[in-house]
Design an enzyme around this catalytic site. Sequence first.
Site, mmCIF file in Angstrom:
data_model
loop_
_atom_site.group_PDB
_atom_site.id
_atom_site.type_symbol
_atom_site.label_atom_id
_atom_site.label_comp_id
_atom_site.label_asym_id
_atom_site.label_seq_id
_atom_site.Cartn_x
_atom_site.Cartn_y
_atom_site.Cartn_z
ATOM 1 N NE ARG A 99 -1.522 0.783 9.194
ATOM 2 C CZ ARG A 99 -0.598 0.612 8.250
ATOM 3 N NH1 ARG A 99 -0.441 -0.568 7.674
ATOM 4 N NH2 ARG A 99 0.193 1.596 7.871
ATOM 5 C CG HIS A 126 -0.377 6.470 5.976
ATOM 6 N ND1 HIS A 126 -0.049 6.383 7.313
ATOM 7 C CD2 HIS A 126 0.307 5.458 5.347
ATOM 8 C CE1 HIS A 126 0.794 5.369 7.486
ATOM 9 N NE2 HIS A 126 1.019 4.800 6.313
ATOM 10 C CD GLN A 129 4.458 6.456 4.235
ATOM 11 O OE1 GLN A 129 4.249 5.399 4.794
ATOM 12 N NE2 GLN A 129 5.652 6.761 3.726
ATOM 13 C CG ASP A 217 -0.252 4.314 -1.983
ATOM 14 O OD1 ASP A 217 0.201 3.193 -1.681
ATOM 15 O OD2 ASP A 217 -1.213 4.834 -1.372
ATOM 16 C CB CYS A 257 3.756 4.978 1.302
ATOM 17 S SG CYS A 257 2.545 4.197 0.215
ATOM 18 N NE ARG A 285 5.335 5.939 8.714
ATOM 19 C CZ ARG A 285 4.488 4.913 8.587
ATOM 20 N NH1 ARG A 285 4.471 4.199 7.480
ATOM 21 N NH2 ARG A 285 3.618 4.627 9.550
HETATM 22 N N1 CP Z 1 3.922 2.565 4.625
HETATM 23 C C1 CP Z 1 3.306 1.840 5.588
HETATM 24 O O1 CP Z 1 2.488 2.356 6.350
HETATM 25 O O2 CP Z 1 3.668 0.535 5.643
HETATM 26 P P1 CP Z 1 2.959 -0.623 6.494
HETATM 27 O O3 CP Z 1 1.591 -0.792 5.898
HETATM 28 O O4 CP Z 1 3.827 -1.804 6.348
HETATM 29 O O5 CP Z 1 2.851 -0.143 7.912
HETATM 30 N N1 NVA Z 2 -2.675 3.331 0.288
HETATM 31 C C1 NVA Z 2 -2.052 2.196 0.935
HETATM 32 C C2 NVA Z 2 -0.965 2.673 1.840
HETATM 33 C C3 NVA Z 2 -0.221 1.586 2.557
HETATM 34 C C4 NVA Z 2 0.814 2.112 3.493
HETATM 35 C C5 NVA Z 2 -3.103 1.424 1.710
HETATM 36 O O1 NVA Z 2 -3.947 2.060 2.353
HETATM 37 O O2 NVA Z 2 -3.084 0.196 1.670
#
Ligand code: CP
Ligand code: NVA
Length: 299
Positions: A99, A126, A129, A217, A257, A285
């Site tokens: 990530r 993502h 997701q 989102d 998400c 997930r």
């Molecule tokens: N939806 C998601 O990726 O959540 P986190 O940022 O908590 O991993």
């Molecule tokens: N768009 C959001 C998604 C979090 C899971 C971000 O990147 O923070």
Amino acid sequence: MTDFISIADIDRTKMLELFDLAASLKADRTGTDALAGKTVALIFHKPSLRTRVSFEVGVAELGGHPMYVTDAEIKMGQRESTYDIGKVLERYVHGIMIRTFAHSNATELADAAGIPVINGLTDLLHPCQVMGDILTCVERGKNVDEMVVSFVGDGNNVANSWVNAAGNLSFELRIAGPSGYQPDPELLSAARAKGANINVMHDAIEAVAGADVVYTDVWTSMGQEEEAKEREAQFRSFQVNDELLSRAKADAIVLHCLPAHRNDEITDSVMDGPQSAVFDQAENRLHAQKAIMVDLIGG
Ligand code: CP
Ligand code: NVA
């Protein structure tokens, strides 16, 4: 599949296969040891609840060993290059989840490491997701080639992965947000070249009319915190609330998400209401990612 960086890198058949596998792994959570004797490194440059916990639990349930690695330790690109990190990790572990901020961090790591690399969110995409999201749609009886998915809000990483998915499946994707916050134009053109049915719009009410799935989102993603005030002003009319949801089909489901900024992009009444599937979605997930890991790292 050798890596899972983008949904655009897999085809329709592989997607459907992964949904089937995810459903069977969900039905029997500890029924396979596909990762026995294997270690998966989980690298985080951004905070996480779902991604961190679902990957750790997922690897453990598959009989493997998850290893959480923060950038405070490895300082990717500062202490040493992304390339060198990939070349070292491939000697120790059997797979990597990352990530990170720049999408190129994930692609460079995948290019360097001769082991599978999974994208657990970048500024661009993502994909895990959206695999869990579509699994949730399927579970709730939606048809992946006929449903109308209305994404209301920021055309960021999650929306971009929905764009990629629309290039593989035949659902109609509508994305409504203010000007300047649309999905990535190159991803849009690539998906459309594959036949994707995508409408980018600026009116939330129009976007949600007759929808099967209403998605939102956060308005301010991780890394964009200094833009929060401006974004709040821009996105104010793109809130998913009861009034907006009443425009969708009566049996529409609501997805987010998470994490949610309650009463900004989604109201409490929608998030906690009967059409919300957000916690099933969060659970999925785990099952979607287990399917991806069995396919990539298992066996
Ligand atoms: N939806 C998601 O990726 O959540 P986190 O940022 O908590 O991993
Ligand atoms: N768009 C959001 C998604 C979090 C899971 C971000 O990147 O923070």
